[in-house]
Design a protein around this motif. Structure first.
Motif, PDB file in Angstrom:
ATOM      1  N   UNK A  21      -8.113  67.598  18.291  1.00 27.16           N
ATOM      2  CA  UNK A  21      -7.028  68.499  17.909  1.00 27.16           C
ATOM      3  C   UNK A  21      -6.282  68.022  16.661  1.00 27.16           C
ATOM      4  N   UNK A  22      -6.254  66.715  16.464  1.00 27.22           N
ATOM      5  CA  UNK A  22      -5.519  66.132  15.332  1.00 27.22           C
ATOM      6  C   UNK A  22      -6.527  65.348  14.484  1.00 27.22           C
ATOM      7  N   UNK A  23      -7.096  66.048  13.500  1.00 26.74           N
ATOM      8  CA  UNK A  23      -8.219  65.491  12.740  1.00 26.74           C
ATOM      9  C   UNK A  23      -7.743  65.021  11.367  1.00 26.74           C
ATOM     10  N   UNK A  24      -7.828  63.726  11.142  1.00 28.85           N
ATOM     11  CA  UNK A  24      -7.445  63.143   9.858  1.00 28.85           C
ATOM     12  C   UNK A  24      -8.582  63.301   8.850  1.00 28.85           C
ATOM     13  N   UNK A  25      -8.219  63.295   7.570  1.00 29.24           N
ATOM     14  CA  UNK A  25      -9.196  63.354   6.490  1.00 29.24           C
ATOM     15  C   UNK A  25      -9.056  62.105   5.639  1.00 29.24           C
ATOM     16  N   UNK A  26     -10.128  61.345   5.487  1.00 22.85           N
ATOM     17  CA  UNK A  26     -10.167  60.182   4.597  1.00 22.85           C
ATOM     18  C   UNK A  26     -11.004  60.560   3.387  1.00 22.85           C
TER      19      UNK A  26
ATOM     20  N   UNK B  15      -9.467  62.341  15.812  1.00 22.35           N
ATOM     21  CA  UNK B  15     -10.709  62.523  15.075  1.00 22.35           C
ATOM     22  C   UNK B  15     -10.507  62.236  13.594  1.00 22.35           C
ATOM     23  N   UNK B  16     -11.550  61.744  12.926  1.00 27.35           N
ATOM     24  CA  UNK B  16     -11.472  61.424  11.498  1.00 27.35           C
ATOM     25  C   UNK B  16     -12.706  61.982  10.799  1.00 27.35           C
TER      26      UNK B  16
ATOM     27  N   UNK C 136     -19.232  57.820   3.392  1.00 23.55           N
ATOM     28  CA  UNK C 136     -19.613  56.875   4.446  1.00 23.55           C
ATOM     29  C   UNK C 136     -19.000  55.500   4.253  1.00 23.55           C
ATOM     30  N   UNK C 137     -18.936  55.044   3.007  1.00 21.58           N
ATOM     31  CA  UNK C 137     -18.462  53.682   2.771  1.00 21.58           C
ATOM     32  C   UNK C 137     -16.998  53.548   3.183  1.00 21.58           C
ATOM     33  N   UNK C 138     -16.207  54.617   3.028  1.00 22.38           N
ATOM     34  CA  UNK C 138     -14.832  54.609   3.524  1.00 22.38           C
ATOM     35  C   UNK C 138     -14.826  54.574   5.050  1.00 22.38           C
ATOM     36  N   UNK C 139     -15.704  55.365   5.656  1.00 25.46           N
ATOM     37  CA  UNK C 139     -15.771  55.411   7.119  1.00 25.46           C
ATOM     38  C   UNK C 139     -16.138  54.056   7.708  1.00 25.46           C
TER      39      UNK C 139
ATOM     40  N   UNK D   1      -6.520  48.949  19.998  1.00 28.77           N
ATOM     41  CA  UNK D   1      -6.865  49.284  21.378  1.00 28.77           C
ATOM     42  C   UNK D   1      -7.635  50.602  21.447  1.00 28.77           C
ATOM     43  N   UNK D   2      -7.458  51.459  20.421  1.00 28.80           N
ATOM     44  CA  UNK D   2      -8.237  52.695  20.387  1.00 28.80           C
ATOM     45  C   UNK D   2      -9.710  52.379  20.219  1.00 28.80           C
ATOM     46  N   UNK D   3     -10.542  52.945  21.040  1.00 23.69           N
ATOM     47  CA  UNK D   3     -11.962  52.678  20.989  1.00 23.69           C
ATOM     48  C   UNK D   3     -12.717  53.898  20.454  1.00 23.69           C
ATOM     49  N   UNK D   4     -13.722  53.628  19.630  1.00 25.77           N
ATOM     50  CA  UNK D   4     -14.606  54.668  19.118  1.00 25.77           C
ATOM     51  C   UNK D   4     -15.879  54.642  19.967  1.00 25.77           C
ATOM     52  N   UNK D   5     -16.276  55.765  20.561  1.00 30.53           N
ATOM     53  CA  UNK D   5     -15.705  57.118  20.455  1.00 30.53           C
ATOM     54  C   UNK D   5     -14.828  57.521  21.643  1.00 30.53           C
ATOM     55  N   UNK D   6     -14.461  56.596  22.527  1.00 30.30           N
ATOM     56  CA  UNK D   6     -13.711  56.973  23.734  1.00 30.30           C
ATOM     57  C   UNK D   6     -12.365  57.595  23.411  1.00 30.30           C
ATOM     58  N   UNK D   7     -11.636  57.003  22.445  1.00 34.32           N
ATOM     59  CA  UNK D   7     -10.293  57.469  22.128  1.00 34.32           C
ATOM     60  C   UNK D   7     -10.212  58.226  20.804  1.00 34.32           C
ATOM     61  N   UNK D   8     -11.093  57.931  19.900  1.00 37.69           N
ATOM     62  CA  UNK D   8     -11.059  58.567  18.576  1.00 37.69           C
ATOM     63  C   UNK D   8     -12.489  58.688  18.054  1.00 37.69           C
ATOM     64  N   UNK D   9     -12.798  59.834  17.450  1.00 37.25           N
ATOM     65  CA  UNK D   9     -14.129  60.088  16.898  1.00 37.25           C
ATOM     66  C   UNK D   9     -14.070  60.000  15.374  1.00 37.25           C
ATOM     67  N   UNK D  10     -15.180  59.648  14.752  1.00 34.02           N
ATOM     68  CA  UNK D  10     -15.234  59.591  13.288  1.00 34.02           C
ATOM     69  C   UNK D  10     -16.613  60.012  12.812  1.00 34.02           C
ATOM     70  N   UNK D  11     -16.613  60.811  11.744  1.00 32.72           N
ATOM     71  CA  UNK D  11     -17.860  61.238  11.108  1.00 32.72           C
ATOM     72  C   UNK D  11     -17.742  61.015   9.609  1.00 32.72           C
ATOM     73  N   UNK D  12     -18.812  60.569   8.991  1.00 33.44           N
ATOM     74  CA  UNK D  12     -18.823  60.297   7.560  1.00 33.44           C
ATOM     75  C   UNK D  12     -19.555  61.371   6.773  1.00 33.44           C
TER      76      UNK D  12
END
Length: 355
Positions: free
Chosen positions: A200-205, A264-265, A270-273, A284-295
């Protein structure tokens, strides 16, 4: 034109060179013509693919060339044809290494289809120095990677050689060839992928949205996906970096950890990711249990992160392979028509978005 003999058929060599068994002798087209019983111009025409003799004569000359394993001297040939058989590849220093290596791998694979051609590279972006670099080497064509100004491209165009641009989104220039990816669609699919995973709250890098059109187009895809799924665009969730490298990713990761609502991110490189993942793994946030990320890019390093990074594959290798084939075919066929090729993209799902 000069040729070298590399053969075990000493008797054949002796018929016209009169050299010893262990000698290595340079020969000319005149020598080949004498052995074939034709004029030097006939041999030259056959070598250059010009059909001005009978099929039997052509076959005889080609058989001798194959038997003796003659190797043409490319430099000497270029003096006759006025072609260097050299392609220039120009890039900027800020290109990410893994991306650049994968693209060059595609170019090097593609150029194998044209054994007489070679490629030389430079990161010069000053128009004067670039013109001098091209003219000194008598380049037959040139490939630009990234965002180069239309003013610079137009100056190089005056040298009257074919030009191909990879990932250049400045205004279209007549008679220029373009190869690029579906970057806006890629940004959309990456964002949609996280939305469908209930983020629901997706950041952009991202890199600079004002200075880099490529990142801006991917951002437009991110923005459109949010709108289509009824999610309000939040400027506080957009994290920009001037530099695109691992350490910059770690810095963005530090900023991202300060907002605990982010689930979510979407990283537009990719190199930033990879840097972000390194930083988030300390929290303490775990990927992907607590936060997802795609490059975005699908560079080789994506498979070696913990967890492995999901990404948008933009066909980097294919970009290089198609670009060199397009350019050399235009040179060989003297084709003046401009060509535009869009490389398809696809999602590569790995551990970083699998719940």
């Amino acid at each position: 034109m000069i040729f070298f003999i590399y053969t075990n058929n000493v008797d054949l060599v002796k018929r016209f060179t009169k050299v010893g068994d262990n000698d290595l002798k340079k020969i000319t087209i005149k020598d080949i013509a004498k052995l074939a019983g034709v004029s030097p111009s006939t041999v030259s025409n056959v070598i250059n693919g010009v059909s001005k003799c009978s099929t039997d004569t052509r076959d005889n000359i080609l058989a001798l060339i194959e038997e003796l394993n003659y190797k043409p001297n490319i430099t000497a040939k270029s003096l006759v044809t006025k072609r260097s058989k050299l392609i220039g590849f120009v890039f900027k220093q800020d290109n990410e290494n893994s991306f650049l290596q994968n693209l060059l791998y595609g170019i090097q694979s593609g150029i194998k289809n044209f054994p007489e051609y070679d490629i030389i590279t430079t990161n010069i972006n000053n128009s004067y120095n670039l013109e001098e670099w091209i003219t000194k080497r008598n380049l037959d064509g040139i490939i630009f990677l990234g965002m180069f100004s239309s003013n610079l491209i137009s100056k190089i165009q005056r040298l009257n050689i074919p030009i191909l641009l990879i990932d250049n989104y400045f205004e279209q220039i007549p008679n220029i060839n373009y190869v690029y990816s579906e970057d806006t669609l890629g940004g959309y699919l990456a964002t949609e992928h996280l939305i469908k995973k209930k983020c629901k709250h997706i950041a952009l890098a991202t890199g600079s949205l004002k200075e880099n059109e490529l990142f801006f187009r991917r951002y437009l895809g991110y923005k459109s996906a949010l709108e289509d799924y009824g999610i309000k665009l939040d400027g506080n969730l957009i994290f920009e970096s001037k530099h695109i490298d691992f350490n910059s990713g770690k810095i963005l990761g530090e900023l991202i950890t300060q907002n605990k609502n982010i689930d979510g991110i979407v990283s537009l490189a990719d190199i930033l990711a990879i840097g972000i993942i390194k930083r988030l793994n300390k929290e303490y946030n775990k990927i992907p249990d607590d936060i997802l990320i795609i490059g975005f890019d699908n560079i080789p390093g994506c498979e070696y992160t913990t967890p492995q990074l999901s990404t948008i594959d933009q066909g980097i290798y294919e970009k290089g392979y198609k670009s060199i084939n397009i350019l050399i075919n235009k040179i060989e066929n003297n084709n003046k028509d401009s060509i535009e090729v869009q490389i398809p993209i696809k999602i590569i799902e790995r551990e970083s978005t699998k719940k």
